[in-house]
Design a protein around this motif. Structure first.
Motif, PDB file in Angstrom:
ATOM      1  N   THR A 221      -9.210 -97.423 -12.836  1.00  0.00           N
ATOM      2  CA  THR A 221      -8.983 -97.735 -11.428  1.00  0.00           C
ATOM      3  C   THR A 221      -7.662 -98.461 -11.209  1.00  0.00           C
ATOM      4  O   THR A 221      -6.878 -98.082 -10.334  1.00  0.00           O
ATOM      5  N   VAL A 222      -7.388 -99.504 -11.987  1.00  0.00           N
ATOM      6  CA  VAL A 222      -6.135-100.237 -11.752  1.00  0.00           C
ATOM      7  C   VAL A 222      -4.917 -99.382 -12.092  1.00  0.00           C
ATOM      8  O   VAL A 222      -3.852 -99.560 -11.497  1.00  0.00           O
ATOM      9  N   ASP A 223      -5.096 -98.431 -13.008  1.00  0.00           N
ATOM     10  CA  ASP A 223      -3.985 -97.526 -13.338  1.00  0.00           C
ATOM     11  C   ASP A 223      -3.602 -96.616 -12.170  1.00  0.00           C
ATOM     12  O   ASP A 223      -2.533 -95.995 -12.187  1.00  0.00           O
ATOM     13  N   LEU A 224      -4.472 -96.519 -11.160  1.00  0.00           N
ATOM     14  CA  LEU A 224      -4.133 -95.737  -9.968  1.00  0.00           C
ATOM     15  C   LEU A 224      -2.998 -96.387  -9.183  1.00  0.00           C
ATOM     16  O   LEU A 224      -2.310 -95.723  -8.414  1.00  0.00           O
ATOM     17  N   ILE A 225      -2.824 -97.708  -9.367  1.00  0.00           N
ATOM     18  CA  ILE A 225      -1.822 -98.470  -8.617  1.00  0.00           C
ATOM     19  C   ILE A 225      -0.611 -98.710  -9.518  1.00  0.00           C
ATOM     20  O   ILE A 225      -0.721 -99.403 -10.534  1.00  0.00           O
ATOM     21  N   PRO A 226       0.547 -98.139  -9.202  1.00  0.00           N
ATOM     22  CA  PRO A 226       1.723 -98.275 -10.073  1.00  0.00           C
ATOM     23  C   PRO A 226       2.090 -99.737 -10.319  1.00  0.00           C
ATOM     24  O   PRO A 226       2.042-100.570  -9.403  1.00  0.00           O
ATOM     25  N   GLY A 227       2.421-100.036 -11.573  1.00  0.00           N
ATOM     26  CA  GLY A 227       2.859-101.383 -11.931  1.00  0.00           C
ATOM     27  C   GLY A 227       1.736-102.373 -12.132  1.00  0.00           C
ATOM     28  O   GLY A 227       1.985-103.566 -12.333  1.00  0.00           O
ATOM     29  N   SER A 228       0.499-101.920 -12.078  1.00  0.00           N
ATOM     30  CA  SER A 228      -0.636-102.835 -12.212  1.00  0.00           C
ATOM     31  C   SER A 228      -0.745-103.371 -13.640  1.00  0.00           C
ATOM     32  O   SER A 228      -0.206-102.799 -14.592  1.00  0.00           O
ATOM     33  N   GLN A 229      -1.472-104.485 -13.773  1.00  0.00           N
ATOM     34  CA  GLN A 229      -1.717-105.109 -15.073  1.00  0.00           C
ATOM     35  C   GLN A 229      -3.206-105.064 -15.377  1.00  0.00           C
ATOM     36  O   GLN A 229      -4.036-104.925 -14.471  1.00  0.00           O
ATOM     37  N   PHE A 230      -3.528-105.206 -16.659  1.00  0.00           N
ATOM     38  CA  PHE A 230      -4.927-105.155 -17.085  1.00  0.00           C
ATOM     39  C   PHE A 230      -5.170-106.247 -18.108  1.00  0.00           C
ATOM     40  O   PHE A 230      -4.374-106.434 -19.030  1.00  0.00           O
ATOM     41  N   HIS A 231      -6.274-106.973 -17.939  1.00  0.00           N
ATOM     42  CA  HIS A 231      -6.608-108.053 -18.872  1.00  0.00           C
ATOM     43  C   HIS A 231      -8.062-107.915 -19.311  1.00  0.00           C
ATOM     44  O   HIS A 231      -8.963-107.829 -18.474  1.00  0.00           O
ATOM     45  N   LEU A 232      -8.276-107.904 -20.613  1.00  0.00           N
ATOM     46  CA  LEU A 232      -9.614-107.756 -21.183  1.00  0.00           C
ATOM     47  C   LEU A 232     -10.098-109.104 -21.710  1.00  0.00           C
ATOM     48  O   LEU A 232      -9.421-109.750 -22.514  1.00  0.00           O
ATOM     49  N   ILE A 233     -11.276-109.528 -21.242  1.00  0.00           N
ATOM     50  CA  ILE A 233     -11.867-110.782 -21.698  1.00  0.00           C
ATOM     51  C   ILE A 233     -12.977-110.480 -22.697  1.00  0.00           C
ATOM     52  O   ILE A 233     -13.929-109.764 -22.379  1.00  0.00           O
ATOM     53  N   ARG A 234     -12.825-110.991 -23.891  1.00  0.00           N
ATOM     54  CA  ARG A 234     -13.823-110.751 -24.942  1.00  0.00           C
ATOM     55  C   ARG A 234     -15.023-111.668 -24.755  1.00  0.00           C
ATOM     56  O   ARG A 234     -14.928-112.714 -24.152  1.00  0.00           O
ATOM     57  N   ARG A 235     -16.166-111.220 -25.271  1.00  0.00           N
ATOM     58  CA  ARG A 235     -17.426-111.974 -25.174  1.00  0.00           C
ATOM     59  C   ARG A 235     -17.787-112.262 -23.717  1.00  0.00           C
ATOM     60  O   ARG A 235     -18.258-113.331 -23.380  1.00  0.00           O
ATOM     61  N   ALA A 236     -17.554-111.268 -22.882  1.00  0.00           N
ATOM     62  CA  ALA A 236     -17.898-111.406 -21.467  1.00  0.00           C
ATOM     63  C   ALA A 236     -18.505-110.109 -20.965  1.00  0.00           C
ATOM     64  O   ALA A 236     -18.070-109.017 -21.338  1.00  0.00           O
ATOM     65  N   GLY A 237     -19.519-110.244 -20.118  1.00  0.00           N
ATOM     66  CA  GLY A 237     -20.123-109.091 -19.483  1.00  0.00           C
ATOM     67  C   GLY A 237     -19.539-108.853 -18.105  1.00  0.00           C
ATOM     68  O   GLY A 237     -18.336-109.034 -17.876  1.00  0.00           O
ATOM     69  N   HIS A 238     -20.416-108.495 -17.146  1.00  0.00           N
ATOM     70  CA  HIS A 238     -19.967-108.102 -15.815  1.00  0.00           C
ATOM     71  C   HIS A 238     -19.504-109.298 -14.978  1.00  0.00           C
ATOM     72  O   HIS A 238     -18.640-109.162 -14.121  1.00  0.00           O
ATOM     73  N   ILE A 239     -20.073-110.467 -15.233  1.00  0.00           N
ATOM     74  CA  ILE A 239     -19.710-111.658 -14.453  1.00  0.00           C
ATOM     75  C   ILE A 239     -18.802-112.528 -15.324  1.00  0.00           C
ATOM     76  O   ILE A 239     -19.137-113.654 -15.713  1.00  0.00           O
ATOM     77  N   ALA A 240     -17.643-111.995 -15.634  1.00  0.00           N
ATOM     78  CA  ALA A 240     -16.725-112.646 -16.578  1.00  0.00           C
ATOM     79  C   ALA A 240     -16.275-114.023 -16.099  1.00  0.00           C
ATOM     80  O   ALA A 240     -16.008-114.914 -16.912  1.00  0.00           O
ATOM     81  N   CYS A 241     -16.217-114.221 -14.787  1.00  0.00           N
ATOM     82  CA  CYS A 241     -15.771-115.514 -14.249  1.00  0.00           C
ATOM     83  C   CYS A 241     -16.755-116.629 -14.572  1.00  0.00           C
ATOM     84  O   CYS A 241     -16.371-117.803 -14.626  1.00  0.00           O
ATOM     85  N   VAL A 242     -18.008-116.289 -14.809  1.00  0.00           N
ATOM     86  CA  VAL A 242     -19.020-117.274 -15.177  1.00  0.00           C
ATOM     87  C   VAL A 242     -19.011-117.533 -16.679  1.00  0.00           C
ATOM     88  O   VAL A 242     -19.082-118.682 -17.124  1.00  0.00           O
TER      89      VAL A 242
END
Length: 263
Positions: A221-242
């Motif tokens: 999805t983010v690759d649809l927007i030119p110049g976008s960035q992507f960050h992967l958080i390890r040991r996290a599920g769907h509610i990564a902010c928690v």
């Protein structure tokens, strides 16, 4: 606690930080309320006007008759930001909140200058899957889904902690009609084409253990927007902010600085 009366819906919202600061808006996921952002908000730098809200049918907001369309959820948010006189915000959307973010950015680019799509996608699941979930909720309540939802929301390590009960409680205490209504909105949404037309700074955040929006789906999805960035958080599920608030807030703060939203 504050309520914005928008006529057909009343939205509960909260503002923290500097009332004259650069605005950052948070939209939460299905089955949660604005408290899902507490740990991240506590870790953000000074100088921001931090706005959170409960979407219709969730938290302390009103619950209009379901089902809902994604257009209605986007319009609610648009009217709330107009009510609060918000322009050029950074908009952080989690899951369905990220879908609302995409729809709002397409409709009102004056309101959003940068986008964070957290554990979200242009299309999530299938209409059949969501219809089945709606039927289960309406017949047996959210409790019937709770165990499966916890497995998608959180990595194994987090599910072994006492804190899990807090989030399970938050889920099952949501309105049955509000939850099902938002399921209908997700079921009817495919933003691949409109999102591919967006031209603004965008950061995608994914969790390695996310059972709802796996990393590859978020990246697509983010690759649809030119110049976008992507960050992967390890040991996290769907509610990564928690689960990983330090890393989440750190990457968000870096993006705020990279986009010039804060100095």
């Amino acid at each position: 606690m504050q309520i914005a009366d928008l006529g057909d819906v009343q939205l509960h919202y909260r503002i923290d930080g500097d009332p004259d600061g650069a605005p950052i808006v948070f939209a939460n996921s299905l089955g949660t309320d604005l408290r899902v952002w507490d740990a991240v908000v506590d870790r953000l730098p000074a100088g921001l006007r931090i706005i959170r809200y409960d979407k219709r049918g969730h938290g302390l907001s009103s619950c209009p008759p379901a089902p809902y369309s994604m257009g209605a959820l986007v319009r609610d948010t648009e009217r709330l930001l107009d009510h609060l006189q918000v322009r050029d915000c950074m908009f952080v959307g989690l899951s369905i909140g990220g879908m609302i973010a995409q729809g709002l950015a397409v409709k009102r680019l004056d309101q959003i200058r940068a986008l964070v799509l957290s554990n979200s996608a242009a299309k999530i699941g299938t209409a059949e899957m969501w219809k089945e979930r709606m039927q289960t909720v309406q017949s047996d309540g959210i409790e019937a889904l709770a165990e499966a939802v916890m497995e998608r929301w959180f990595a194994r390590g987090f599910r072994a902690t006492p804190e899990l009960q807090l989030w399970r409680n938050m889920l099952v205490q949501q309105s049955r009609d509000g939850y099902a209504g938002c399921c209908a909105a997700i079921a009817g949404t495919d933003f691949y084409t409109p999102t591919s037309g967006l031209r603004l700074p965008c950061l995608g955040i994914a969790g390695t253990e996310d059972g709802s929006t796996p990393p590859d789906l978020v990246r697509e999805t983010v690759d649809l927007i030119p110049g976008s960035q992507f960050h992967l958080i390890r040991r996290a599920g769907h509610i990564a902010c928690v689960e990983q608030p330090d890393e989440y807030a750190g990457r968000l703060t870096a993006f705020l600085r990279e986009t010039g939203h804060i100095g």
